[in-house]
Design an enzyme around this catalytic site. Structure first.
Site, short mmCIF file in Angstrom:
data_model
loop_
_atom_site.label_atom_id
_atom_site.label_comp_id
_atom_site.label_asym_id
_atom_site.label_seq_id
_atom_site.Cartn_x
_atom_site.Cartn_y
_atom_site.Cartn_z
N GLY A 13 0.90 -1.14 -0.13
CA GLY A 13 -0.07 0.05 -0.05
C GLY A 13 0.70 1.11 0.00
O GLY A 13 0.50 2.35 0.65
N GLY A 16 -0.14 4.74 -0.65
CA GLY A 16 -1.26 5.30 0.12
C GLY A 16 -0.82 6.47 1.05
O GLY A 16 0.28 6.74 0.93
N ILE A 18 -0.68 6.63 4.48
CA ILE A 18 0.41 6.00 5.38
C ILE A 18 1.69 5.89 4.77
O ILE A 18 2.85 6.47 5.28
CB ILE A 18 -0.15 4.86 6.28
N ARG A 94 -13.08 0.11 5.29
CA ARG A 94 -14.49 -0.31 5.27
C ARG A 94 -15.21 0.93 4.74
O ARG A 94 -14.71 2.05 4.73
CB ARG A 94 -14.85 -0.02 6.72
N GLN A 114 -0.85 -12.91 0.73
CA GLN A 114 0.61 -12.03 1.10
C GLN A 114 1.46 -12.92 2.06
O GLN A 114 2.57 -13.06 2.02
CB GLN A 114 0.20 -10.71 1.60
N ASN A 133 -6.02 -2.38 8.47
CA ASN A 133 -7.43 -2.95 9.19
C ASN A 133 -8.13 -3.90 8.65
O ASN A 133 -8.39 -3.53 7.48
CB ASN A 133 -8.05 -1.46 9.63
N ASP A 161 -2.30 3.59 19.44
CA ASP A 161 -3.26 3.56 20.49
C ASP A 161 -2.37 3.99 22.04
O ASP A 161 -2.85 4.75 22.50
CB ASP A 161 -4.01 2.35 20.74
N HIS A 189 -7.23 -3.70 18.07
CA HIS A 189 -6.84 -2.46 17.37
C HIS A 189 -8.42 -1.94 17.00
O HIS A 189 -8.59 -2.07 15.69
CB HIS A 189 -5.73 -2.09 16.61
P1 NAX Z 1 -5.01 4.58 1.66
O1 NAX Z 1 -6.35 4.14 1.14
O2 NAX Z 1 -4.47 5.92 1.79
O3 NAX Z 1 -3.90 3.66 1.30
C1 NAX Z 1 -3.67 2.23 1.09
C2 NAX Z 1 -2.90 1.87 -0.16
O4 NAX Z 1 -3.01 0.54 -0.15
C3 NAX Z 1 -3.52 2.19 -1.65
O5 NAX Z 1 -2.72 3.06 -2.32
C4 NAX Z 1 -3.92 1.00 -2.09
O6 NAX Z 1 -3.85 1.21 -3.72
C5 NAX Z 1 -3.42 -0.04 -1.66
N1 NAX Z 1 -3.72 -1.49 -1.82
C6 NAX Z 1 -4.92 -1.83 -1.36
N2 NAX Z 1 -5.08 -3.14 -1.65
C7 NAX Z 1 -3.72 -3.58 -1.80
C8 NAX Z 1 -3.02 -4.72 -2.06
N3 NAX Z 1 -3.88 -5.84 -2.07
N4 NAX Z 1 -1.74 -4.76 -2.05
C9 NAX Z 1 -0.93 -3.72 -2.22
N5 NAX Z 1 -1.49 -2.53 -2.02
C10 NAX Z 1 -2.85 -2.33 -1.78
O7 NAX Z 1 -4.90 4.09 3.16
P2 NAX Z 1 -4.05 4.48 4.45
O8 NAX Z 1 -4.62 5.81 5.00
O9 NAX Z 1 -2.64 4.61 3.99
O10 NAX Z 1 -4.30 3.24 5.61
C11 NAX Z 1 -3.87 2.13 5.26
C12 NAX Z 1 -4.56 1.15 6.25
O11 NAX Z 1 -3.88 1.28 7.46
C13 NAX Z 1 -5.82 1.10 6.21
O12 NAX Z 1 -6.41 -0.27 6.49
C14 NAX Z 1 -6.29 1.79 7.66
O13 NAX Z 1 -7.54 1.53 8.20
C15 NAX Z 1 -5.10 1.31 8.58
N6 NAX Z 1 -4.80 1.97 9.53
C16 NAX Z 1 -4.13 1.36 10.79
C17 NAX Z 1 -3.93 2.10 11.79
C18 NAX Z 1 -3.35 1.30 13.23
O14 NAX Z 1 -3.16 1.71 14.07
N7 NAX Z 1 -3.30 -0.21 12.86
C19 NAX Z 1 -3.94 3.45 12.14
C20 NAX Z 1 -4.21 4.18 10.77
C21 NAX Z 1 -4.91 3.55 9.78
O15 NAX Z 1 -6.40 3.69 9.89
#
Ligand code: NAX
Length: 331
Positions: A13, A16, A18, A94, A114, A133, A161, A189
């Site tokens: 990702g 994205g 992050i 989601r 993966q 997530n 967190d 989480h």
């Molecule tokens: P974004 O939607 O900005 O970026 C996600 C990226 O992943 C996109 O570029 C998308 O093309 C790519 N992607 C989707 N499916 C993929 C796959 N099968 N293989 C490779 N890349 C893929 O999301 P972002 O804000 O960067 O957040 C990423 C994830 O972190 C989300 O699931 C989010 O919910 C989670 N988080 C987790 C947190 C934690 O504390 N554990 C906190 C922050 C965040 O909410």
């Protein structure tokens, strides 16, 4: 001293939100240290590749001395080839109308393959941090699909967190954030997580002795931490990204370096039945480590009052429910 051999770090990702914060911090040496060269292996899906090209250009334009190569790919085998660290950030968030069950199943389609690709391609010392997530259960899915990789190499991120909770306590006590230690996030989480204030300390003193307001600790403190993600979306119009990237860096540093004496760190690891948590769940625990692969243990012997016990029961039940929903994806 001869230069160190580059370590391969995979980020999924990568295009994205992050990823955009995380990659530059990895490139500058904050993940693995200021003298450790890295090869960045960046995985995206096809629609993200154009944006990823731009990110790669920007990393190039940073002229980071520690970046010895960048590989941008949609191919799982290429992405995980020889990696010692895999940060699984990409997932499907989601969307409106999506049930939590749908979300788990969609992500199963990502994290199963993966996991298998990690088992087939990663370095023998690989360690994996799942951020995407629902991160605990995504980690469980990937881990279960990679039985060749020891279960103790898999981590899911509860550090954001922990960081959020530390800051809330520090502000309330008018103390520096660095004085807040021993802060464990128990369980998932998610909104059921339990930030354990009772075992946390401020300058070595148990938090409830410094902040005597039990109502605040059991109420507003916990809900502020649990709902912080939603508050950030409300304010920023976008979910937390820079703080999440920062927590990912903190997580890896805490996993690969010895835990300071007397402290512990929050991370979700495989349960071996500690504190009666069902075996195999990817569960947020207080953890201490010597920094080596497989060199961590859950801190045992902490006590929980009735309030904490109930909170931990609720978050455990949620994780068991998630595991049941993805049972088909767990070989
Ligand atoms: P974004 O939607 O900005 O970026 C996600 C990226 O992943 C996109 O570029 C998308 O093309 C790519 N992607 C989707 N499916 C993929 C796959 N099968 N293989 C490779 N890349 C893929 O999301 P972002 O804000 O960067 O957040 C990423 C994830 O972190 C989300 O699931 C989010 O919910 C989670 N988080 C987790 C947190 C934690 O504390 N554990 C906190 C922050 C965040 O909410």
């Amino acid at each position: 001293m001869p230069a160190k051999t580059p370590v391969h770090v995979t980020v999924t990702g990568a295009a994205g939100q992050i990823g955009y914060s995380l990659l530059f911090r990895i490139a500058s040496g904050q993940l693995l240290g200021p003298d450790q060269p890295v090869v960045l292996r960046l995985l995206e899906i096809e629609p993200g590749m154009k944006a990823l090209e731009g990110v790669v250009m920007e990393i190039d334009d940073g002229a980071f001395p520690l970046v010895s190569d960048i590989v941008a790919t949609t191919d799982l085998d290429t992405a995980f080839d020889g990696c010692s660290w895999a940060l699984l950030v990409g997932s499907v968030p989601r969307k409106a109308g999506m049930e939590r069950g749908d979300l788990l199943t969609v992500n199963g389609g990502i994290f199963g393959p993966q996991g298998r690709a990690i088992a087939a391609n990663a370095a023998s010392d690989v360690r994996i941090l799942v951020v995407g997530n629902p991160c605990n259960t995504n980690c469980l899915i990937a881990r279960s699909n990679a039985p060749e990789v020891p279960a103790d190499r898999w981590f899911a991120m509860t550090r954001l967190d922990q960081n959020r909770a530390q800051t809330q306590l520090a502000k309330r006590a008018a103390a520096p954030v660095s004085s807040v230690t021993n802060l464990a996030i128990w369980g998932n989480h998610s909104a059921t997580q339990f930030p354990d204030f009772a075992n946390a300390r401020i300058d070595g003193t148990p938090v409830p002795e410094v902040i005597a307001d039990t109502e605040w600790l059991q109420g507003e403190f916990i809900t502020t931490v649990q709902k912080r993600g939603a508050a950030i979306i409300e304010a920023r119009g976008l979910s937390s990204a820079a703080s999440a990237a920062s927590a990912a860096i903190d997580s890896v540093v805490s996993i690969r370096t010895p835990t300071p004496e007397g402290d512990w760190t929050s991370v979700a690891v495989v349960s071996n039945g500690e504190y009666g948590i069902p075996e195999g769940l990817q569960f947020g625990f207080p953890v201490r480590t010597d920094g080596q692969p497989g060199g961590w243990q859950v801190v045992e012997g902490l006590s929980h009052d009735a309030f904490a016990t109930e909170r931990i029961r609720i978050t455990t039940e949620e994780l068991e429910g998630e595991r049941a929903e993805v049972a088909d994806l767990l070989p």
